[in-house]
Design a protein around this motif. Structure first.
Motif, PDB file in Angstrom:
ATOM      1  N   GLY A   1       0.779  -1.222   0.000  1.00 29.70           N
ATOM      2  CA  GLY A   1       0.000   0.000   0.000  1.00 29.70           C
ATOM      3  C   GLY A   1       0.812   1.275   0.000  1.00 29.70           C
ATOM      4  O   GLY A   1       0.247   2.370  -0.014  1.00 29.70           O
ATOM      5  N   TRP A   2       2.139   1.165   0.010  1.00 31.70           N
ATOM      6  CA  TRP A   2       2.956   2.388   0.014  1.00 31.70           C
ATOM      7  C   TRP A   2       2.775   3.205  -1.269  1.00 31.70           C
ATOM      8  O   TRP A   2       2.929   4.423  -1.279  1.00 31.70           O
ATOM      9  N   ASN A   3       2.471   2.504  -2.384  1.00 32.73           N
ATOM     10  CA  ASN A   3       2.304   3.212  -3.657  1.00 32.73           C
ATOM     11  C   ASN A   3       0.984   3.976  -3.731  1.00 32.73           C
ATOM     12  O   ASN A   3       0.758   4.742  -4.673  1.00 32.73           O
ATOM     13  N   LYS A   4       0.110   3.799  -2.749  1.00 34.00           N
ATOM     14  CA  LYS A   4      -1.156   4.520  -2.728  1.00 34.00           C
ATOM     15  C   LYS A   4      -1.090   5.778  -1.872  1.00 34.00           C
ATOM     16  O   LYS A   4      -2.060   6.536  -1.791  1.00 34.00           O
ATOM     17  N   LEU A   5       0.044   5.964  -1.206  1.00 31.60           N
ATOM     18  CA  LEU A   5       0.197   7.139  -0.351  1.00 31.60           C
ATOM     19  C   LEU A   5       0.437   8.366  -1.216  1.00 31.60           C
ATOM     20  O   LEU A   5       1.140   8.315  -2.240  1.00 31.60           O
ATOM     21  N   SER A   6      -0.136   9.475  -0.798  1.00 28.40           N
ATOM     22  CA  SER A   6       0.107  10.725  -1.516  1.00 28.40           C
ATOM     23  C   SER A   6       1.509  11.217  -1.256  1.00 28.40           C
ATOM     24  O   SER A   6       2.084  10.980  -0.171  1.00 28.40           O
TER      25      SER A   6
END
Length: 358
Positions: free
Chosen positions: A347-352
């Protein structure tokens, strides 16, 4: 989180209505389990939608994978001591035998005749000594004749021993429990001492797999080290490193080690020649962070791995020195006393971008 609690209270309300309608205690218990399980899952998920993994430093364990063939560690070539025609052949290739079993024999008529003839000469020599001693007591013989007679007894006894030895070696008895690897003769053929009749191999502690390691990999292994061996149709079995060469091969510059297979019923010779996969788990003295490869964000211009960790409830992108990378894990350099890392693995790639500190 308010949405999740509201949703599951509505779910509880529905299940309570079902309970009143069907009066089912089991249904009510199932509802409780679903409710608390879902709440627990909701608590484990971060509000930002990413997953955290607590990574502790650990000794680096390298898995060395190699393939080789199952073979006999040692084989024995059997041949006859003297020449003769083969009259008995009790085994064939692939046959099992037991210790002291008669495997093959020559025509012993000639050897038996030689043995009996030398034995007769030995008896005659002994009688001659006795006769000369009697004559010497009557002064009818000399000490020299007695010495010659005693010498004749010794030489005849030695000749008889050789004849008896040749007679015994005209038969081949099994020196141990084993199997016939190759048969190089047929019944009626003339055998000679320089020709091997049978090649045999022992069954106990005699099955190995030879594999080659590099100069770097050889430093991770030692004698009697336990390894895993995978053989088709037999699954995963335990093995043991039984031989490590003192020097590398002059042509390949690799070290050919031997892995000894256990003496179990399924390691009988029917697997000799089959391919085997060797898995060597070698633990290093270096400590690393073993992180799932999906946690890797990128590699910076200095060759360091960029990962996102959580500190004080905030995601922070940090560079770390890379120890090694494989298909499943990213190994980052660490010390024995290095602190644990709260790594965002999913989910790190979904962080702004603005929410990540650098």
């Amino acid at each position: 989180m308010v949405y999740w609690i509201s949703y599951y209270f509505k779910t509880m309300k529905i299940h309570l209505l079902l309970l009143l309608r069907y009066k089912s205690i089991s249904l009510f218990l199932t509802s409780l389990l679903c409710f608390f399980g879902a709440v627990s899952s909701a608590q484990n998920m971060n509000s930002e939608g990413y997953q955290l993994s607590q990574i502790d430093p650990e000794p680096y364990t390298q898995v060395i994978k190699r393939a080789g063939k199952v073979n006999f560690k040692r084989t024995v070539n059997l041949s006859f001591k003297t020449a003769g025609f083969l009259t008995q052949l009790n085994v064939d290739e692939g046959d099992l035998f037991t210790q002291k079993q008669l495997l093959a024999a020559l025509d012993v008529k000639e050897l038996l005749a030689q043995k009996n003839a030398t034995f007769a000469r030995l008896l005659q020599a002994k009688r001659n000594v006795k006769r000369i001693k009697t004559l010497l007591e009557k002064n009818l013989s000399s000490q020299r004749e007695l010495d010659d007679a005693l010498t004749a007894v010794d030489t005849t006894r030695a000749t008889y021993s050789v004849a008896n030895y040749n007679f015994e070696k005209a038969q081949i008895f099994a020196p141990f429990n084993g199997i016939v690897v190759t048969r190089n003769t047929e019944l009626g053929e003339l055998q000679s001492p320089s020709t091997k009749a049978l090649q045999i191999a022992a069954l106990d502690n005699n099955l190995i797999v030879r594999v080659a390691l590099t100069a770097k990999e050889i430093s991770f292994v030692h004698l009697n080290q336990k390894v895993k061996v995978h053989i088709a149709h037999f699954g995963l079995i335990d093995g043991q490193i039984s031989k490590i060469p003192a020097m590398a091969d002059s042509h390949t510059h690799l070290f050919a080690i031997e892995v000894l297979l256990p003496a179990l019923s399924f390691t009988r010779p029917l697997i000799v020649g089959q391919f085997a996969k060797i898995l060597i788990y070698a633990q290093s003295q270096d400590f690393v962070y073993r992180i799932p490869i999906e946690a890797l964000n990128a590699v910076d211009k200095y060759g360091q791995a960029l990962i996102i960790v959580e500190k004080n409830n905030k995601p922070i992108q940090e560079p770390h020195a890379i120890y090694k990378i494989d298909n499943e894990y990213l190994y980052l350099q660490a010390d024995k006393n290095s602190p644990s890392l709260a790594v965002i693995t999913q989910g790190w790639n979904k962080l702004s971008l603005h929410s990540i500190e650098r």
